[in-house]
Design a protein around this motif. Structure first.
Motif, PDB file in Angstrom:
ATOM      1  N   GLN A 277       0.723  -1.231   0.076  1.00  0.00           N
ATOM      2  CA  GLN A 277      -0.036   0.054  -0.156  1.00  0.00           C
ATOM      3  C   GLN A 277       0.761   1.261   0.058  1.00  0.00           C
ATOM      4  O   GLN A 277       0.303   2.345   0.450  1.00  0.00           O
ATOM      5  N   PHE A 278       2.086   1.103  -0.278  1.00  0.00           N
ATOM      6  CA  PHE A 278       2.953   2.459  -0.559  1.00  0.00           C
ATOM      7  C   PHE A 278       2.436   3.180  -1.718  1.00  0.00           C
ATOM      8  O   PHE A 278       2.236   2.646  -2.716  1.00  0.00           O
ATOM      9  N   GLU A 279       2.531   4.314  -1.532  1.00  0.00           N
ATOM     10  CA  GLU A 279       2.285   5.255  -2.708  1.00  0.00           C
ATOM     11  C   GLU A 279       3.477   5.834  -3.200  1.00  0.00           C
ATOM     12  O   GLU A 279       4.541   6.325  -2.577  1.00  0.00           O
ATOM     13  N   TYR A 280       3.746   6.045  -4.748  1.00  0.00           N
ATOM     14  CA  TYR A 280       4.787   6.835  -4.933  1.00  0.00           C
ATOM     15  C   TYR A 280       4.241   7.987  -6.160  1.00  0.00           C
ATOM     16  O   TYR A 280       3.146   7.568  -6.721  1.00  0.00           O
ATOM     17  N   VAL A 281       5.095   9.032  -6.017  1.00  0.00           N
ATOM     18  CA  VAL A 281       4.871  10.086  -7.136  1.00  0.00           C
ATOM     19  C   VAL A 281       6.216  10.418  -7.573  1.00  0.00           C
ATOM     20  O   VAL A 281       7.339  10.619  -6.987  1.00  0.00           O
ATOM     21  N   GLN A 282       6.347  10.108  -8.935  1.00  0.00           N
ATOM     22  CA  GLN A 282       7.416  10.163  -9.711  1.00  0.00           C
ATOM     23  C   GLN A 282       8.637   9.341  -9.172  1.00  0.00           C
ATOM     24  O   GLN A 282       9.730  10.017  -9.292  1.00  0.00           O
ATOM     25  N   GLY A 283       8.327   8.305  -8.792  1.00  0.00           N
ATOM     26  CA  GLY A 283       9.409   7.279  -8.198  1.00  0.00           C
ATOM     27  C   GLY A 283       9.789   7.571  -6.959  1.00  0.00           C
ATOM     28  O   GLY A 283      10.461   6.951  -6.184  1.00  0.00           O
ATOM     29  N   VAL A 284       9.133   8.559  -6.071  1.00  0.00           N
ATOM     30  CA  VAL A 284       9.495   8.751  -4.692  1.00  0.00           C
ATOM     31  C   VAL A 284       8.359   8.217  -3.997  1.00  0.00           C
ATOM     32  O   VAL A 284       7.111   8.674  -4.189  1.00  0.00           O
ATOM     33  N   CYS A 285       8.680   7.591  -2.908  1.00  0.00           N
ATOM     34  CA  CYS A 285       7.791   6.925  -1.946  1.00  0.00           C
ATOM     35  C   CYS A 285       7.272   7.924  -1.075  1.00  0.00           C
ATOM     36  O   CYS A 285       8.203   8.682  -0.413  1.00  0.00           O
ATOM     37  N   THR A 286       5.860   8.277  -0.969  1.00  0.00           N
ATOM     38  CA  THR A 286       5.432   9.495  -0.285  1.00  0.00           C
ATOM     39  C   THR A 286       4.714   8.624   1.002  1.00  0.00           C
ATOM     40  O   THR A 286       4.155   9.361   1.592  1.00  0.00           O
ATOM     41  N   GLY A 287       4.569   7.265   1.287  1.00  0.00           N
ATOM     42  CA  GLY A 287       4.240   6.682   2.312  1.00  0.00           C
ATOM     43  C   GLY A 287       3.095   5.748   1.884  1.00  0.00           C
ATOM     44  O   GLY A 287       2.941   5.552   0.799  1.00  0.00           O
ATOM     45  N   ILE A 288       2.493   5.236   2.970  1.00  0.00           N
ATOM     46  CA  ILE A 288       1.418   4.375   2.830  1.00  0.00           C
ATOM     47  C   ILE A 288      -0.334   5.132   2.456  1.00  0.00           C
ATOM     48  O   ILE A 288      -0.078   6.249   3.164  1.00  0.00           O
ATOM     49  N   ASP A 289      -0.903   4.492   1.929  1.00  0.00           N
ATOM     50  CA  ASP A 289      -2.338   4.850   1.631  1.00  0.00           C
ATOM     51  C   ASP A 289      -3.218   4.787   2.877  1.00  0.00           C
ATOM     52  O   ASP A 289      -3.544   3.502   2.955  1.00  0.00           O
ATOM     53  N   ILE A 290      -3.326   5.817   3.927  1.00  0.00           N
ATOM     54  CA  ILE A 290      -3.952   5.517   5.007  1.00  0.00           C
ATOM     55  C   ILE A 290      -5.460   5.026   4.791  1.00  0.00           C
ATOM     56  O   ILE A 290      -5.936   4.228   5.732  1.00  0.00           O
ATOM     57  N   ALA A 291      -6.109   5.834   3.786  1.00  0.00           N
ATOM     58  CA  ALA A 291      -7.496   5.300   3.600  1.00  0.00           C
ATOM     59  C   ALA A 291      -7.559   3.756   3.197  1.00  0.00           C
ATOM     60  O   ALA A 291      -8.349   3.138   3.577  1.00  0.00           O
ATOM     61  N   SER A 292      -6.583   3.282   2.475  1.00  0.00           N
ATOM     62  CA  SER A 292      -6.603   1.997   2.078  1.00  0.00           C
ATOM     63  C   SER A 292      -6.294   1.114   3.408  1.00  0.00           C
ATOM     64  O   SER A 292      -6.626  -0.080   3.328  1.00  0.00           O
ATOM     65  N   ILE A 293      -5.346   1.434   4.066  1.00  0.00           N
ATOM     66  CA  ILE A 293      -5.043   0.956   5.456  1.00  0.00           C
ATOM     67  C   ILE A 293      -6.297   0.338   6.257  1.00  0.00           C
ATOM     68  O   ILE A 293      -6.704  -0.329   6.684  1.00  0.00           O
ATOM     69  N   GLN A 294      -6.949   1.806   6.575  1.00  0.00           N
ATOM     70  CA  GLN A 294      -8.220   1.888   7.255  1.00  0.00           C
ATOM     71  C   GLN A 294      -9.396   0.878   6.606  1.00  0.00           C
ATOM     72  O   GLN A 294      -9.897   0.063   7.083  1.00  0.00           O
TER      73      GLN A 294
ATOM     74  N   ASP B 100      -8.662  -1.661   4.617  1.00  0.00           N
ATOM     75  CA  ASP B 100      -8.302  -2.990   4.815  1.00  0.00           C
ATOM     76  C   ASP B 100      -8.498  -3.756   6.191  1.00  0.00           C
ATOM     77  O   ASP B 100      -8.716  -4.826   6.341  1.00  0.00           O
ATOM     78  N   VAL B 101      -8.374  -2.758   7.188  1.00  0.00           N
ATOM     79  CA  VAL B 101      -8.661  -3.289   8.586  1.00  0.00           C
ATOM     80  C   VAL B 101      -9.998  -3.714   8.677  1.00  0.00           C
ATOM     81  O   VAL B 101     -10.386  -4.626   9.293  1.00  0.00           O
ATOM     82  N   GLN B 102     -10.855  -2.726   8.269  1.00  0.00           N
ATOM     83  CA  GLN B 102     -12.457  -2.760   8.487  1.00  0.00           C
ATOM     84  C   GLN B 102     -12.972  -4.008   7.679  1.00  0.00           C
ATOM     85  O   GLN B 102     -13.493  -5.002   8.014  1.00  0.00           O
ATOM     86  N   MET B 103     -12.255  -4.118   6.450  1.00  0.00           N
ATOM     87  CA  MET B 103     -12.991  -5.197   5.423  1.00  0.00           C
ATOM     88  C   MET B 103     -12.437  -6.690   5.773  1.00  0.00           C
ATOM     89  O   MET B 103     -13.048  -7.688   5.567  1.00  0.00           O
ATOM     90  N   SER B 104     -11.332  -6.590   6.496  1.00  0.00           N
ATOM     91  CA  SER B 104     -10.554  -7.840   6.908  1.00  0.00           C
ATOM     92  C   SER B 104     -11.214  -8.236   8.249  1.00  0.00           C
ATOM     93  O   SER B 104     -10.660  -9.352   8.754  1.00  0.00           O
ATOM     94  N   ALA B 105     -11.909  -7.350   8.936  1.00  0.00           N
ATOM     95  CA  ALA B 105     -12.315  -7.760  10.483  1.00  0.00           C
ATOM     96  C   ALA B 105     -11.235  -7.796  11.414  1.00  0.00           C
ATOM     97  O   ALA B 105     -11.267  -8.417  12.497  1.00  0.00           O
ATOM     98  N   ARG B 106     -10.072  -7.250  11.089  1.00  0.00           N
ATOM     99  CA  ARG B 106      -8.796  -7.555  12.122  1.00  0.00           C
ATOM    100  C   ARG B 106      -9.099  -6.101  13.161  1.00  0.00           C
ATOM    101  O   ARG B 106      -9.466  -5.290  12.674  1.00  0.00           O
TER     102      ARG B 106
END
Length: 117
Positions: free
Chosen positions: A65-82, A84-90
């Motif tokens: 879930q890491f995001e990249y802009v022009q080859g530079v990692c900008t971090g993880i996509d927090i909305a995707s992580i949230q 994922d947690v909800q949909m996986s029931a973890r």
């Protein structure tokens, strides 16, 4: 942990110092750090303190879930992580989330350090 995930075993003093700082941020004792650094060679597995195991498992579940802009990692996509947690029931604690964010920030720095060389 971030360095190990991004690069493999620690090989020089600067990396060992960065790893030591990361481990301290995660609550490792001097003894934990010393034992890890002794065991951290190319032939050994990465050691994880038991209380951090759920965070590492969470990280490995979302490490795509890491995001990249022009080859530079900008971090993880927090909305995707949230989502994922909800949909996986973890369930994770706020403290585990704090550690996950710290780990992903360290990984982001490590991934981008490759660009500096």
């Amino acid at each position: 942990m971030a360095h190990y995930w991004a690069h493999g075993p620690t090989v020089n003093e600067k990396e060992r110092q960065e790893l030591t700082a990361e481990m301290r941020a995660f609550g490792a004792t001097d003894e934990d750090i010393e034992n890890y650094l002794k065991a951290n060679t190319a032939e050994e597995d990465c050691i994880v303190i038991e209380e951090n195991w759920p965070v590492l498992q969470w990280f490995l579940a979302i490490d795509d879930q890491f995001e990249y802009v022009q080859g530079v990692c900008t971090g993880i996509d927090i909305a995707s992580i949230q989502a994922d947690v909800q949909m996986s029931a973890r369930e994770y604690t706020p403290e585990q989330y704090k550690h996950l964010r710290f780990l992903t920030k360290c990984v982001t720095r490590e991934l981008n350090s490759r660009l500096e060389k």
